[in-house]
Motif scaffolding. Structure first.
Motif, PDB file in Angstrom:
ATOM      1  N   LYS A 281       0.833  -1.202   0.000  1.00  0.00           N
ATOM      2  CA  LYS A 281       0.000   0.000   0.000  1.00  0.00           C
ATOM      3  C   LYS A 281       0.869   1.255   0.000  1.00  0.00           C
ATOM      4  O   LYS A 281       0.602   2.217  -0.740  1.00  0.00           O
TER       5      LYS A 281
ATOM      6  N   GLU B 155      -2.554  -1.753  -5.173  1.00  0.00           N
ATOM      7  CA  GLU B 155      -3.844  -2.208  -4.649  1.00  0.00           C
ATOM      8  C   GLU B 155      -3.651  -3.625  -4.121  1.00  0.00           C
ATOM      9  O   GLU B 155      -2.962  -4.432  -4.759  1.00  0.00           O
TER      10      GLU B 155
ATOM     11  N   LYS C 151      -8.024  -3.921   6.368  1.00  0.00           N
ATOM     12  CA  LYS C 151      -8.268  -2.722   5.565  1.00  0.00           C
ATOM     13  C   LYS C 151      -7.499  -1.523   6.123  1.00  0.00           C
ATOM     14  O   LYS C 151      -7.003  -0.680   5.365  1.00  0.00           O
TER      15      LYS C 151
ATOM     16  N   SER D 135      -7.493  -3.130   0.019  1.00  0.00           N
ATOM     17  CA  SER D 135      -8.699  -2.524  -0.552  1.00  0.00           C
ATOM     18  C   SER D 135      -9.871  -3.481  -0.466  1.00  0.00           C
ATOM     19  O   SER D 135     -11.032  -3.059  -0.497  1.00  0.00           O
TER      20      SER D 135
END
Length: 334
Positions: A175, A180, A195, A200
Motif C-alpha cells: 500500500k 492495490e 483494511k 482494498s
C-alpha cells in the motif's frame, strides 16, 4: 550496557515423557556457544518458526534445552573478529540463530560475526524488530516481484495469510508503494484490521480454492504473495494474470501442492521462491537499506505489539493455536 556474567532467557526443555516445557531462566555466558561476536539483546520478535522450536519440532531444533528467537537487535559487547566495535547497534536475522544456536529470546547471544549487520541509522532497534524476519520476508517478496516487472498499474496484488507477520507487513508495504491489495485470510473478524493496514478488499482464503480442479481459471490478480502453501499456492497461480508472478515463502497450510503446467506455458506466470534465512549478507544489507528508506512505513510502531520476555511462553502457544495477528516485538530487557 553491562557485561553481566548471567542473564535471563526463555528456555525450552524436554522432559522424560517427551513433553516440552517453556520457562524464563537465569543463564550463564558459559551456556552459550563459543563464537566471535557477543551481543546484548534489547529486542527480539516472535515468528511461527519460534513457536515450532518452542513446541519441540525437531525439524527446526534438534537439541534441547534450547532458547528460540530467530531475530535479535542489540548492542555489541565484544567482537573477537574486529568486524564490529563495542557499543555498536546490530541486527541479526536467520542463519542458525534460534534454531540450534541460542536465539534472541535471551538477553545475550553469541554468534559468528558474519551473521550480523549494522542496524540502519534510520531505524531504532525496536523498529528493526517490528519488521523482523516477517518484514524482511515481505520486503524480499515485493522486491522480487518488482524485479519481474511488477508495478502498481498492473492491477491488484493478492496476499494470503494476511493476518500473519509476513502477510500484514506485505499489505502495509505494498500500500505504501502504491499497490492495490486483495487480502486473503481465514479470520474474517479481522477484515477491518486488514483494511486499516492497506487492503482494498478482504476475502476468505477458501475462496481461492473455489476454482477446484480446473487447470486454469480467470485472471483475477496481477501478482501475489503466498505465505501458506498447499492448494492455496496452486490456485493462486491458476488465477494470476498473464506475465504475473507469485512468491512463495511459507507452508502453514501444506509444504506440498499439485497442479498442471498450464499457467506457466499459456500465461507465462512465474513462481518465485523466497529465502530469508541463508541469503548472502550483501543482499541482506541491501534489502535492509530499502526497509529503512523507501519501504519504511509511517507510524511504524503501530504495526507491532510489544510484549515482555516473561510473556513469550503464552504468546508462542497462541501461534500454535492460530490466535495471533500481526507482529509481536519482545522487549527482552523490559
Amino acid at each position: 550496557m553491562s557485561n553481566q556474567p548471567t542473564f535471563n532467557a526463555l528456555v525450552v526443555e524436554e522432559d522424560a515423557n517427551g513433553n516440552f516445557n517453556k520457562s524464563i531462566q537465569e543463564r550463564s555466558l558459559t551456556d552459550l556457544p563459543e563464537n566471535d561476536l557477543l551481543i546484548e539483546v534489547h529486542y527480539s520478535s516472535l515468528n511461527y518458526k519460534d513457536a515450532m522450536s518452542a513446541s519441540g519440532n525437531k525439524r527446526i531444533t534438534k537439541h534441547y534445552p534450547h532458547t528460540p528467537g530467530i531475530d535479535a537487535a542489540g548492542v555489541v559487547i565484544s567482537d573477537k573478529s574486529g568486524t564490529f566495535e563495542e557499543g555498536q547497534e546490530v541486527v541479526v536475522f536467520g542463519y542458525d540463530l534460534g534454531m540450534d544456536t541460542s536465539g534472541g529470546l535471551g538477553q545475550i547471544i553469541s554468534i559468528p560475526a558474519d551473521w550480523a549487520i549494522e542496524c540502519p541509522e534510520s531505524l531504532t532497534l525496536k523498529e528493526a524488530m517490528i519488521y523482523g524476519t516477517g518484514g524482511l520476508t515481505a520486503a524480499l517478496s515485493i522486491q522480487k516481484l518488482e524485479k519481474m516487472g511488477a508495478k502498481p498499474s498492473d492491477g491488484p496484488v493478492a496476499v494470503t495469510g494476511a493476518t500473519g507477520g509476513v502477510g500484514s507487513i506485505s499489505i502495509a508495504i505494498l500500500k505504501h508503494l502504491g499497490y492495490e491489495v486483495i487480502a486473503f485470510s481465514g479470520k474474517p473478524e479481522q477484515s477491518e484490521h486488514l483494511k486499516a493496514l492497506g487492503a482494498s478488499e478482504v476475502r476468505h482464503r477458501d475462496t481461492i480454492n473455489e476454482i477446484g480442479q480446473k487447470p486454469i481459471g480467470r485472471e483475477l490478480w496481477a501478482n501475489a504473495i503466498d505465505t501458506i502453501g498447499g492448494d492455496y499456492l496452486a490456485n493462486l497461480l491458476k488465477q494470476t494474470k498473464a506475465g504475473g508472478a507469485v512468491t512463495s515463502c511459507g507452508l502453514a497450510a501444506s509444504p506440498e501442492f499439485s497442479m498442471t503446467v498450464m499457467p506457466f506455458i499459456t500465461r507465462a506466470v512465474s513462481l518465485l521462491g523466497i529465502d530469508s534465512v541463508y541469503i548472502p549478507l550483501e543482499d541482506k544489507k541491501a534489502i535492509w537499506q530499502r526497509v529503512a528508506t523507501d519501504m519504511k512505513l509511517p507510524n511504524l510502531e503501530s504495526y507491532g505489539e510489544e510484549i515482555t520476555l516473561a510473556q513469550t511462553p503464552e504468546y508462542l502457544d497462541r501461534f500454535i493455536a492460530s490466535k495471533t495477528v500481526g507482529r509481536y516485538v519482545v522487549n527482552v530487557r523490559g
